[in-house]
Design an enzyme around this catalytic site. Structure first.
Site, short mmCIF file in Angstrom:
data_model
loop_
_atom_site.label_atom_id
_atom_site.label_comp_id
_atom_site.label_asym_id
_atom_site.label_seq_id
_atom_site.Cartn_x
_atom_site.Cartn_y
_atom_site.Cartn_z
N ASN A 127 9.18 -30.65 102.86
CA ASN A 127 9.34 -30.21 104.34
C ASN A 127 9.99 -29.14 104.49
O ASN A 127 10.38 -28.24 103.65
CB ASN A 127 9.80 -31.49 105.12
CG ASN A 127 11.35 -31.73 104.63
OD1 ASN A 127 12.13 -30.75 104.12
ND2 ASN A 127 11.83 -32.91 104.62
N GLU B 156 13.33 -28.58 103.12
CA GLU B 156 13.06 -28.69 101.65
C GLU B 156 12.75 -27.26 101.12
O GLU B 156 13.16 -26.78 100.10
CB GLU B 156 12.42 -29.84 101.20
CG GLU B 156 12.99 -31.17 101.27
CD GLU B 156 12.27 -32.25 101.07
OE1 GLU B 156 12.66 -33.62 100.90
OE2 GLU B 156 10.91 -32.25 101.08
N ASP C 168 4.94 -39.59 101.76
CA ASP C 168 4.23 -40.63 100.99
C ASP C 168 2.60 -40.74 101.27
O ASP C 168 1.89 -40.42 100.30
CB ASP C 168 4.79 -42.01 100.69
CG ASP C 168 6.11 -42.14 100.30
OD1 ASP C 168 6.90 -41.22 99.67
OD2 ASP C 168 6.83 -43.08 100.89
#
Length: 340
Positions: A214, A217, A284
């Site tokens: 993201n 990150e 996920d």
């Protein structure tokens, strides 16, 4: 204008054709397995013992979490999955095994480690909002005996798959040794590797096919923050260079996602989510969808469009959710398969 419309229709049909090939694709997921427990209830009063809400529990649900949710999404979207991960020698570990079997996912790559608990995240939800989360876990690296079992499982399970997804939640399964093994085997068999990363493990992910951080990150892994002076594009390019990977897909929450690849302009895809209830497990869903779409023969830009559509569905659900094939197809049809 007619030529542009024709091109758009062709592009849209390619996405749907790729979706139809999901059933022919097998994805190996390597990563941190968890059990997600949800306690659903109502709040009508504050506790007399402390200034906290009292949740009257109405029901309890248990679903695959972490890397298990990636598997759940792959199967739900119509693909086949294999799993390499770790569980404890406990009731929760046996429940994960049962849930995988119910999803028709082979458990041959499941490693039972006796000296650590199965990772369990328990969320208490009242009036569609998460009140508290309780984690039961051991995040130390898996002991040498367990590591050998993981490496053996990767070596046996990778044969015959179309792609590998590394689902790293920093719970002890993904190490440099595991990543080196995944990379070497993937290169040997000519299959792509997709990584859902964790910042402390950034050095593990060199030379993979795609990473999906993201925005926060991506900034941390690149070593620079997105600001007025540093653009998202600069961060994406820096990360491509730093990791020497082929693609970087930065997920941007309400702003959609951006795909970066060497030698091409970035692709910015606006979100298709109509409402956002819960982002639990959205990463996920993204990595499951993009790995399946790429394995089904779509190029990475097309695969990112499919993943963005899948993410738009899952954030509209409360709790760990998986996207069904029919619903993903309907959503793609509704959106016309367009890109921003």
């Amino acid at each position: 204008m007619a030529a542009a419309a024709c091109s758009h229709t062709h592009h849209y049909h390619r996405l749907l054709q790729g979706l139809d090939r999901f059933s022919q694709c097998t994805i190996l997921v390597v990563g941190d397995l968890m059990l997600d427990v949800f306690l659903w209830g109502d709040v009508r009063r504050i506790s007399p013992e402390a200034p906290v809400p009292v949740v009257e529990v109405r029901r309890e649900t248990h679903v695959l979490g972490g890397a298990g949710n990636v598997v759940h999404n792959i199967v739900s979207m119509g693909g086949k999955a294999r799993m390499v991960g770790v569980v404890g020698n406990d009731a929760f570990g046996r429940e994960i095994r049962n849930l995988l079997q119910e999803a028709q996912v082979p458990c041959l790559g499941l490693v039972t480690v006796h000296d650590r608990p199965t990772t369990v995240k328990t969320r208490v939800i009242a009036q569609h909002q998460q009140v508290v989360r309780v984690d039961w876990e051991d995040i130390r690296p898996v002991e040498p005996e367990g590591l050998l079992a993981i490496l053996h499982a990767v070596e046996t399970q990778v044969r015959g798959v179309d792609a590998v997804v590394v689902s790293d939640y920093a719970k002890g399964v993904i190490s440099l040794e595991v990543m080196d093994a995944v990379r070497a085997l993937a290169q040997q068999f000519g299959i792509p590797v997709f990584v859902d990363p964790k910042v402390p493990h950034a050095e593990f992910y060199h030379h993979v096919t795609l990473v999906t951080p993201n925005t926060a990150e991506a900034s941390a892994m690149a070593g620079v923050a997105v600001s007025e002076d540093i653009s998202l594009e600069a961060v994406g390019r820096l990360l491509l260079e730093k990791l020497q990977c082929r693609h970087v897909l930065i997920t941007r929450g309400p702003e959609g996602m951006s795909l970066f690849e060497a030698g091409a302009p970035p692709l910015h895809i606006p979100t298709v989510a109509k409402k956002v209830f819960d982002v639990t497990g959205a990463g996920d869903t993204v990595i499951a969808a993009i790995a399946l779409a790429a394995a089904a023969g779509l190029n990475m830009r097309e695969a990112a469009l499919v993943a963005n559509t899948a993410a738009g569905i899952v954030v509209g659900e409360v709790g760990t959710a998986a996207v069904e094939h029919a619903r993903l197809r309907a959503a793609l049809q509704d959106s016309g398969g367009g890109e921003g």
